[in-house]
Design a protein around this motif. Structure first.
Motif, PDB file in Angstrom:
ATOM      1  N   PHE A  67      18.877  11.314   2.501  1.00  0.00           N
ATOM      2  CA  PHE A  67      18.238  12.047   1.406  1.00  0.00           C
ATOM      3  C   PHE A  67      16.724  11.976   1.457  1.00  0.00           C
ATOM      4  O   PHE A  67      16.032  12.847   0.930  1.00  0.00           O
ATOM      5  N   GLY A  68      16.165  10.946   2.075  1.00  0.00           N
ATOM      6  CA  GLY A  68      14.725  10.779   2.128  1.00  0.00           C
ATOM      7  C   GLY A  68      14.364   9.342   2.466  1.00  0.00           C
ATOM      8  O   GLY A  68      15.219   8.536   2.829  1.00  0.00           O
ATOM      9  N   SER A  69      13.084   9.010   2.326  1.00  0.00           N
ATOM     10  CA  SER A  69      12.592   7.681   2.660  1.00  0.00           C
ATOM     11  C   SER A  69      12.469   6.832   1.403  1.00  0.00           C
ATOM     12  O   SER A  69      11.963   7.296   0.377  1.00  0.00           O
ATOM     13  N   HIS A  70      12.916   5.578   1.506  1.00  0.00           N
ATOM     14  CA  HIS A  70      12.828   4.638   0.394  1.00  0.00           C
ATOM     15  C   HIS A  70      11.889   3.499   0.767  1.00  0.00           C
ATOM     16  O   HIS A  70      11.827   3.076   1.928  1.00  0.00           O
ATOM     17  N   SER A  71      11.188   2.979  -0.241  1.00  0.00           N
ATOM     18  CA  SER A  71      10.345   1.807  -0.048  1.00  0.00           C
ATOM     19  C   SER A  71      10.509   0.901  -1.263  1.00  0.00           C
ATOM     20  O   SER A  71      10.386   1.355  -2.403  1.00  0.00           O
ATOM     21  N   ILE A  72      10.813  -0.355  -0.999  1.00  0.00           N
ATOM     22  CA  ILE A  72      10.950  -1.349  -2.064  1.00  0.00           C
ATOM     23  C   ILE A  72       9.873  -2.410  -1.854  1.00  0.00           C
ATOM     24  O   ILE A  72       9.718  -2.946  -0.760  1.00  0.00           O
ATOM     25  N   LYS A  73       9.151  -2.719  -2.921  1.00  0.00           N
ATOM     26  CA  LYS A  73       7.980  -3.589  -2.808  1.00  0.00           C
ATOM     27  C   LYS A  73       7.945  -4.590  -3.954  1.00  0.00           C
ATOM     28  O   LYS A  73       8.190  -4.228  -5.102  1.00  0.00           O
ATOM     29  N   TRP A  74       7.667  -5.834  -3.616  1.00  0.00           N
ATOM     30  CA  TRP A  74       7.348  -6.833  -4.639  1.00  0.00           C
ATOM     31  C   TRP A  74       5.871  -7.171  -4.525  1.00  0.00           C
ATOM     32  O   TRP A  74       5.335  -7.333  -3.422  1.00  0.00           O
ATOM     33  N   GLU A  75       5.216  -7.257  -5.691  1.00  0.00           N
ATOM     34  CA  GLU A  75       3.786  -7.542  -5.709  1.00  0.00           C
ATOM     35  C   GLU A  75       3.481  -8.564  -6.799  1.00  0.00           C
ATOM     36  O   GLU A  75       3.932  -8.439  -7.937  1.00  0.00           O
ATOM     37  N   GLY A  76       2.733  -9.569  -6.425  1.00  0.00           N
ATOM     38  CA  GLY A  76       2.205 -10.526  -7.380  1.00  0.00           C
ATOM     39  C   GLY A  76       0.695 -10.490  -7.339  1.00  0.00           C
ATOM     40  O   GLY A  76       0.102 -10.657  -6.272  1.00  0.00           O
ATOM     41  N   VAL A  77       0.058 -10.252  -8.481  1.00  0.00           N
ATOM     42  CA  VAL A  77      -1.395 -10.061  -8.494  1.00  0.00           C
ATOM     43  C   VAL A  77      -2.019 -10.742  -9.707  1.00  0.00           C
ATOM     44  O   VAL A  77      -1.493 -10.669 -10.819  1.00  0.00           O
ATOM     45  N   TRP A  78      -3.096 -11.411  -9.449  1.00  0.00           N
ATOM     46  CA  TRP A  78      -3.913 -12.047 -10.501  1.00  0.00           C
ATOM     47  C   TRP A  78      -5.098 -11.131 -10.759  1.00  0.00           C
ATOM     48  O   TRP A  78      -5.892 -10.865  -9.868  1.00  0.00           O
ATOM     49  N   ARG A  79      -5.207 -10.641 -11.986  1.00  0.00           N
ATOM     50  CA  ARG A  79      -6.198  -9.626 -12.321  1.00  0.00           C
ATOM     51  C   ARG A  79      -7.205 -10.183 -13.335  1.00  0.00           C
ATOM     52  O   ARG A  79      -6.824 -10.846 -14.303  1.00  0.00           O
ATOM     53  N   ASP A  80      -8.456  -9.852 -13.099  1.00  0.00           N
ATOM     54  CA  ASP A  80      -9.539 -10.267 -13.992  1.00  0.00           C
ATOM     55  C   ASP A  80     -10.263  -9.004 -14.458  1.00  0.00           C
ATOM     56  O   ASP A  80     -10.963  -8.355 -13.679  1.00  0.00           O
ATOM     57  N   LEU A  81     -10.089  -8.639 -15.714  1.00  0.00           N
ATOM     58  CA  LEU A  81     -10.666  -7.422 -16.282  1.00  0.00           C
ATOM     59  C   LEU A  81     -11.853  -7.799 -17.162  1.00  0.00           C
ATOM     60  O   LEU A  81     -11.733  -8.667 -18.034  1.00  0.00           O
TER      61      LEU A  81
END
Length: 456
Positions: free
Chosen positions: A208-222
């Motif tokens: 049916f198409g291309s799949h991408s599975i991603k895990w991301e951990g990010v520390w953000r300073d706003l």
């Protein structure tokens, strides 16, 4: 892979008026073959097992056409795996008198173990210099390590280290991991942000198409960008940790990603944040594009997009850096970048729902200057685009919320020139006439210039 036409040579004693040529058709699929040997010349650090796995299908060819076609497919896979460059193919009869059949030889040149360079990146009306260092085919099976440093014109900068590896020798099935740090300024919302994160992803194809599975951990300073940053943005300042799983599905049947003449694109994105950290939300985003060729090399394009965001923590709203924004020279034309939707003291706050629609008519340049060459990079286009963005309360009448989103939409029309920049970006110069806006919107009527990777 087709038909070979062979003409019998003219006899010397034939009279001109009695000359006859016989033409024979040799169908390549009718010529039986047996591949007795495959040679890959030029191997260095590439491992034998991945080579054997890739060339094995050539031995199964039963006719000449299949042998040539499969050999060409193997060449393409070698290139897509990042193993070699400048690959040549030669086919000859086996020189070993004990074997009868054909010998297929691949002449290959391995990529240099270390390479680098300086390139220019294009973002949302922003350009960056990229200093990159690449280690292709690191362990001999298509592995790749890339380290980048970027410095942008709008105080953006970042470091990125990425590792990728094809799985089972399949260039469409890739595992990747990355470590990064990015700093950017977002003047439309009055804040700056520094992200430090790690991510792992896997990409794989389906029917049916291309799949991408991603895990991301990010520390953000706003942080607030200046003293004029609104209080609504200031109160969101500080540190946050986001741990999220993202799923991306892409089904792209277009003949060109920038100026397609036919085909469709479907892109679905889902993100769930809340696997640890203090950021919790669910986000859905969808994009659809359809292209149809018409008479005189004109193309009709219909584009639709929409998204919905919901906080999973009733005590905390989703922060400004996770929300949807709308407006810009490549999306909702006729409005400033991120200039549509809720604002506070001139700062865009974003929202948790949006929709966007656009209708384009692309035509060649008048009088077709540079036809077949440089002129093919340009198109004139006429367009109408409309959209809306706002906050939807799922606890109240959902139908009322969506009716409000449909009634208070913005729209504009215009025309201009589009320039294709390779197969990754485009530039637009348009004259736009906004026809309907809402209070607080930042309108950009008249000439509008845009350059970027994504568009609608």
């Amino acid at each position: 892979m087709g038909t070979v036409h062979a003409k019998e040579p003219e006899r010397a004693n034939s009279m001109p008026d009695r000359q006859s040529d016989t033409e024979k058709e040799i169908l390549l699929e009718k010529i039986p073959v047996k591949v007795c040997r495959i040679v890959v010349d030029g191997l260095g650090r590439t491992k034998n097992d991945i080579i054997v796995n890739e060339v094995q299908p050539i031995f199964e060819a039963s006719n000449f056409q299949d042998m040539v076609r499969i050999s060409h497919d193997v060449k393409n896979r070698f290139e897509r795996l990042g193993l070699f460059k400048n690959i040549s193919i030669s086919i000859d009869t086996c020189k070993d008198v004990k074997k009868v059949g054909y010998e297929v030889t691949f002449g290959v040149h391995e990529l240099r173990p270390v390479s680098g360079g300086i390139n220019t990146l294009i973002g949302y009306n922003d350009a960056s210099l990229l200093f990159g260092l690449r280690l292709p085919n690191l362990f001999g099976r298509g592995e790749r390590v890339q380290a980048d440093y970027t410095h942008g014109t709008k105080q953006s900068r970042g470091y990125h280290l990425n590792f990728s590896k094809p799985l089972n020798g399949n260039p469409d099935m890739v595992f990747g991991g990355s470590v990064y740090q990015n700093h950017g300024e977002y003047p439309w919302s009055g804040y700056k942000e520094t992200d430090r994160g790690v991510a792992f992803d896997i990409t794989f194809p389906t029917v049916f198409g291309s799949h991408s599975i991603k895990w991301e951990g990010v520390w953000r300073d706003l942080r607030a960008l200046s003293r004029t940053t609104s209080f609504a943005v200031r109160e969101q300042s500080g540190h946050s940790i986001k741990s999220s799983v993202q799923h991306l599905f892409v089904r792209d049947k277009r003949d060109d990603p920038i100026l397609p003449s036919k085909g469709s694109l479907l892109k679905l994105t889902q993100e769930y944040a809340g696997l640890g950290g203090n950021v919790q939300f669910a986000k859905q985003d969808v994009e659809y594009q359809f292209n149809q060729s018409l008479a005189w090399d004109t193309v009709l394009q219909v584009s639709l997009a929409g998204g919905l965001l919901k906080s999973l923590d009733p005590k905390h709203e989703v922060k400004v850096n996770d929300r949807f924004f709308l407006g810009g020279p490549l999306t909702l034309r006729g409005f400033s970048l991120k200039g549509v939707g809720p604002h506070s003291d001139g700062n865009a706050l974003g929202a948790d729902a949006y929709w966007l629609a656009a209708l384009h008519l692309y035509t060649p340049l008048p009088f077709r200057p540079g036809k077949g060459g440089f002129g093919e990079l340009f198109r004139t286009h006429f367009f109408i685009n409309a959209g809306n963005i706002g906050n939807i309360s799922l606890n109240s009448d959902i139908r009322e919320n969506f009716c409000h989103m449909a009634e208070t939409f913005r729209w504009a029309y215009g025309g201009g020139i589009v320039l294709r920049m390779g197969r990754v970006a485009r530039m637009e110069l348009n004259y736009v006439i906004p026809m309907q806006a809402q209070r607080g919107d930042s309108i950009n009527a008249g000439l509008q210039f845009g350059i970027g990777l994504s568009f609608l």
